[in-house]
Design a protein around this motif. Structure first.
Motif, PDB file in Angstrom:
ATOM      1  N   ILE A 172       0.826  -1.200   0.000  1.00  0.00           N
ATOM      2  CA  ILE A 172       0.000   0.000   0.000  1.00  0.00           C
ATOM      3  C   ILE A 172       0.865   1.256   0.000  1.00  0.00           C
ATOM      4  N   THR A 173       0.275   2.381  -0.403  1.00  0.00           N
ATOM      5  CA  THR A 173       1.010   3.640  -0.445  1.00  0.00           C
ATOM      6  C   THR A 173       1.193   4.176   0.977  1.00  0.00           C
ATOM      7  N   LEU A 174       2.131   5.103   1.106  1.00  0.00           N
ATOM      8  CA  LEU A 174       2.381   5.703   2.414  1.00  0.00           C
ATOM      9  C   LEU A 174       1.164   6.491   2.890  1.00  0.00           C
ATOM     10  N   THR A 175       0.453   7.123   1.970  1.00  0.00           N
ATOM     11  CA  THR A 175      -0.751   7.873   2.332  1.00  0.00           C
ATOM     12  C   THR A 175      -1.812   6.952   2.910  1.00  0.00           C
ATOM     13  N   THR A 176      -2.020   5.815   2.261  1.00  0.00           N
ATOM     14  CA  THR A 176      -2.989   4.835   2.767  1.00  0.00           C
ATOM     15  C   THR A 176      -2.562   4.352   4.145  1.00  0.00           C
ATOM     16  N   LEU A 177      -1.275   4.065   4.313  1.00  0.00           N
ATOM     17  CA  LEU A 177      -0.749   3.578   5.590  1.00  0.00           C
ATOM     18  C   LEU A 177      -0.949   4.616   6.689  1.00  0.00           C
ATOM     19  N   LYS A 178      -0.630   5.865   6.397  1.00  0.00           N
ATOM     20  CA  LYS A 178      -0.786   6.945   7.386  1.00  0.00           C
ATOM     21  C   LYS A 178      -2.245   7.120   7.790  1.00  0.00           C
ATOM     22  N   ASN A 179      -3.135   7.145   6.803  1.00  0.00           N
ATOM     23  CA  ASN A 179      -4.549   7.355   7.089  1.00  0.00           C
ATOM     24  C   ASN A 179      -5.122   6.227   7.919  1.00  0.00           C
ATOM     25  N   TRP A 180      -4.712   4.987   7.606  1.00  0.00           N
ATOM     26  CA  TRP A 180      -5.204   3.837   8.372  1.00  0.00           C
ATOM     27  C   TRP A 180      -4.682   3.910   9.808  1.00  0.00           C
ATOM     28  N   ALA A 181      -3.391   4.205   9.975  1.00  0.00           N
ATOM     29  CA  ALA A 181      -2.796   4.264  11.316  1.00  0.00           C
ATOM     30  C   ALA A 181      -3.438   5.369  12.161  1.00  0.00           C
ATOM     31  N   ALA A 182      -3.861   6.435  11.521  1.00  0.00           N
ATOM     32  CA  ALA A 182      -4.457   7.548  12.246  1.00  0.00           C
ATOM     33  C   ALA A 182      -5.837   7.236  12.791  1.00  0.00           C
TER      34      ALA A 182
END
Length: 229
Positions: free
Chosen positions: A217-227
């Motif tokens: 997954i992209t870093l944006t997807t990873l960040k949004n999920w973690a948030a």
């Protein structure tokens, strides 16, 4: 000479751990979960070294680490950081290393192997933790991803992610729990930050496309999920 070599070796480990913990603190989101004694019960990691931070322990909690393969002369070294101080403990790899938390608090812990000869190409670390009460820690992390069942957003997590076509800019969880892209670049996130979810589980939950399923997954997807988990 061996004493001097050991001093140099410990200094290098301290520097490496210090940088790793600083990187984790800077990159991890404010809501990042904390490891506990239960996080180590039955934990197995295939990696050259193992580090966990922050680890919340009670005084008297005992974490035991073993490594395979272990040969006569090999030494397990634990670096235990608390605040600005770092202490080292070592034990023969053939017997394993047990460490007792001296006080209740938050620690940065890192295990490494000092090999007596040629370093094994692959190491498997196994952990247990006995709480201060002396009873066996209750295993509440069924899939061993570092997130307790009660707060795990993804059950039956399998690490590492089965990424068939890794590429730069696409992140997948490795056996250590860290999300790396196809070039080995670290995202700053672990499966603890994602609520116990791997890249494959996140991609499936969000109904993402084939690229996300096969390459990460992209870093944006990873960040949004973690948030939000």
């Amino acid at each position: 000479m061996r004493s001097r070599a050991r001093t140099i070796r410990l200094g290098a480990i301290a520097a490496a751990l210090g940088l790793a913990l600083a990187g984790l603190a800077a990159a991890a989101p404010a809501s990042a979960a904390t490891y506990t004694c239960a996080s180590f019960s039955g934990l197995t990691v295939t990696a050259d070294t193992v580090s966990r931070s922050p680890v919340s322990l009670n005084a008297g909690d005992v974490i035991r680490a073993t490594v395979s393969p272990a040969r006569d002369g090999d030494v397990i070294i634990l670096s235990a950081a608390a605040g600005t101080s770092i202490n080292f403990v070592e034990a023969p790899a053939t017997t394993g290393l047990s460490w007792k938390a001296p006080v209740t608090g938050s620690y940065g812990l890192g295990w490494s192997l000092e090999a007596s000869g040629t370093r094994p190409s692959s190491l498997t670390w196994s952990f247990t933790c006995t709480p201060a009460s002396g009873s066996t820690a209750t295993v509440s992390d069924s899939d061993r991803d570092g997130v307790a069942n009660s707060s795990d957003a993804c059950a039956s997590t399998t690490l590492p992610d089965s990424t068939k076509k890794p590429v730069a800019g696409r992140y997948a969880a490795k056996s250590t729990g860290r999300f790396l892209d196809g070039t080995g670049a670290y995202s700053g996130y672990t499966v603890v930050d994602t609520g116990g979810c791997s890249a494959l589980q996140i991609a499936k939950a969000l109904n993402l496309g084939r690229t996300d399923l096969q390459s990460g997954i992209t870093l944006t997807t990873l960040k949004n999920w973690a948030a939000t988990h």
